[in-house]
Design a protein around this motif. Structure first.
Motif, mmCIF file in Angstrom:
data_model
loop_
_atom_site.group_PDB
_atom_site.id
_atom_site.type_symbol
_atom_site.label_atom_id
_atom_site.label_comp_id
_atom_site.label_asym_id
_atom_site.label_seq_id
_atom_site.Cartn_x
_atom_site.Cartn_y
_atom_site.Cartn_z
ATOM 1 N N GLY A 150 -8.472 -2.202 11.361
ATOM 2 C CA GLY A 150 -8.013 -2.673 10.053
ATOM 3 C C GLY A 150 -7.893 -1.530 9.065
ATOM 4 N N ALA A 154 0.731 3.817 -3.030
ATOM 5 C CA ALA A 154 0.273 5.183 -2.759
ATOM 6 C C ALA A 154 1.327 6.190 -3.192
ATOM 7 N N ALA A 181 -7.099 3.194 0.075
ATOM 8 C CA ALA A 181 -6.413 2.540 1.192
ATOM 9 C C ALA A 181 -7.423 2.093 2.250
ATOM 10 N N ALA A 182 -8.440 2.938 2.500
ATOM 11 C CA ALA A 182 -9.468 2.561 3.474
ATOM 12 C C ALA A 182 -10.220 1.324 2.995
ATOM 13 N N ILE A 191 0.845 -1.207 0.000
ATOM 14 C CA ILE A 191 0.000 0.000 0.000
ATOM 15 C C ILE A 191 0.873 1.248 0.000
ATOM 16 N N MET A 192 1.955 1.225 0.790
ATOM 17 C CA MET A 192 2.830 2.395 0.864
ATOM 18 C C MET A 192 3.465 2.672 -0.501
ATOM 19 N N ALA A 230 -9.093 -0.956 0.998
ATOM 20 C CA ALA A 230 -8.185 -2.099 1.132
ATOM 21 C C ALA A 230 -8.174 -2.601 2.576
ATOM 22 N N GLY A 231 -8.190 -1.659 3.527
ATOM 23 C CA GLY A 231 -8.209 -2.049 4.936
ATOM 24 C C GLY A 231 -9.454 -2.837 5.285
ATOM 25 N N ILE A 232 -10.615 -2.381 4.764
ATOM 26 C CA ILE A 232 -11.864 -3.103 5.021
ATOM 27 C C ILE A 232 -11.795 -4.503 4.430
ATOM 28 N N ALA A 236 -4.338 0.072 7.321
ATOM 29 C CA ALA A 236 -4.070 0.233 5.898
ATOM 30 C C ALA A 236 -3.878 1.700 5.514
ATOM 31 N N ILE A 278 -6.697 8.299 -3.105
ATOM 32 C CA ILE A 278 -5.700 7.383 -2.517
ATOM 33 C C ILE A 278 -6.130 6.980 -1.101
ATOM 34 N N ILE A 279 -6.607 7.979 -0.312
ATOM 35 C CA ILE A 279 -7.088 7.684 1.045
ATOM 36 C C ILE A 279 -8.261 6.705 0.983
ATOM 37 N N LEU A 280 -9.201 6.975 0.067
ATOM 38 C CA LEU A 280 -10.381 6.104 -0.028
ATOM 39 C C LEU A 280 -9.984 4.684 -0.436
#
Lengths: 192, 188
Positions: free
Chosen positions: B109, A157, A175-176, A153-154, A178-180, B113, A171-173
């Motif tokens: 989570g 981004a 990454a979020a 991700i780093m 991806a986290g979900i 990320a 990019i923020i959206l």
């Protein structure tokens, strides 16, 4: 035990001036201000327990926006409800607003001055160094954790923002999202 | 119209800067320099200097500075309100919900990320500043364009922060003094 109006008003003033005095002298961002808030509201006034302050710090850090403002909102609600939240936020933002307003007035007048602009030019090198130093330290943390998805991700981004000039918000959206996706998948593995 | 535009821009800055302080820098850069042209790249760097040297959150500093420049006092108020509004709503809601769900694996989570992405964004904003001061833009036209004084000062400042662990405010004050001296000697 119902509090008298005068006592409540007194507490609001203390909250306001507490945040005002902390915010006016806090250089170095959110974490420093949270430490000072703990000293004032936990150790000195005993309005909040240590554990609550820890929870609030975690919450302030993980919510969008400035950590200092977030922490003020949480402490304000806790200490004196809606009115407390409003005075705490006001106390937090007034000093930086006043200082910046004074500097902006000076800036319009002095930016053309030869000496000021020379000093500012030197400081531009300094601020670039500060920001790159901070991001390098943060990046080392991510590396040390060693999670491959986070490294990916780093890198992604960085390419997206620096080379492809993709909008920061996208990019923020992403990454979020991806986290979900990662969290849900991990949960799936765990239950399966 | 400008007031509304300022307000909405800073709502986005407040809403999408997660992780405190420096996370707001890439967003402010994008909104005020790239998208709306309220600040030049040079003025943005000066804003970063002022924000670093004064107390208070960078986003609030930025809102006051940009708002005043673009639309006076109403501009400063609109921008500041915009940048704290997402916090007021989201954090207030979270403070109500928090007691019910202390364990928030999904939130953890998402934050896990977001952190590496935010690091990359801050690094990119810093690199853009470095390129700006080292040769005034993205790509050097020729090696002769490199500004040695500014680049050298950057290297010195970076070493002082990394190796000597000097405080940022001290480093920046010294950089200002060095810039003044170099300039007066005709070296910058």
């Amino acid at each position: 035990m119902k509090e008298s109006r005068a006592a409540f008003r007194g507490r609001l003033w203390q909250l306001f001036f507490g945040m005002l005095s902390i915010s006016a002298v806090t250089f170095g961002g959110g974490f420093v201000i949270v430490t000072l808030m703990k000293r004032k509201f936990v150790d000195e006034k005993h309005w909040i327990t240590e554990q609550e302050m820890l929870d609030m710090t975690a919450l302030a850090q993980s919510s969008p926006g400035a950590i200092a403002v977030n922490a003020a909102i949480l402490v304000g609600w806790k200490v004196a409800g809606l009115a407390g939240m409003l005075v705490a936020v006001l106390g937090t933002i007034l000093p930086p607003m006043a200082i910046l307003a004074a500097i902006s007035l000076g800036y319009q007048a002095f930016a053309g001055n030869r000496y000021v602009s020379l000093a500012l030019r030197g400081m531009q090198s300094g601020v670039a160094a500060v920001i790159l130093d901070v991001s390098l330290s943060l990046g080392q943390h991510v590396m040390k954790d060693g999670q491959k998805t986070h490294l990916f991700i780093m890198a992604a981004a960085f390419i997206a923002t620096f080379f492809l000039r993709v909008n920061v918000i996208w990019i923020i959206l992403c990454a979020a999202a991806a986290g979900i996706a990662l969290t849900l998948r991990r949960k799936g593995d765990w239950t399966a | 119209m400008t007031l509304l535009q300022l307000f909405l821009s800073f709502v986005q800055i407040g809403l999408f800067s997660v992780g405190g302080g420096y996370a707001a820098i890439p967003l402010i850069q994008e909104q005020t320099v790239a998208l709306h042209g309220w600040l030049t790249a040079d003025e943005f760097m000066n804003l970063a200097i002022i924000a670093e040297m004064t107390p208070g959150p960078i986003a609030v500093n930025g809102a006051t500075f940009v708002g005043l420049k673009v639309a006076g006092l109403p501009g400063a108020l609109a921008a500041t309100l915009g940048c704290i509004l997402p916090s007021l709503v989201i954090v207030s809601l979270l403070s109500l919900l928090y007691r019910r769900c202390r364990e928030m694996p999904l939130l953890q989570g998402v934050l896990g990320a977001l952190r590496p992405a935010v690091v990359a964004l801050i690094a990119s904003a810093g690199l853009n500043m470095l390129l700006q001061l080292a040769w005034g833009g993205r790509m050097p036209a020729s090696p002769g364009d490199i500004r040695f004084a500014a680049t050298g000062l950057f290297v010195a400042a970076f070493c002082a922060l990394r190796k000597l662990k000097w405080s940022p405010v001290l480093v920046m004050a010294l950089c200002g003094a060095a810039g003044l001296c170099l300039g007066l000697l005709g070296l910058a």
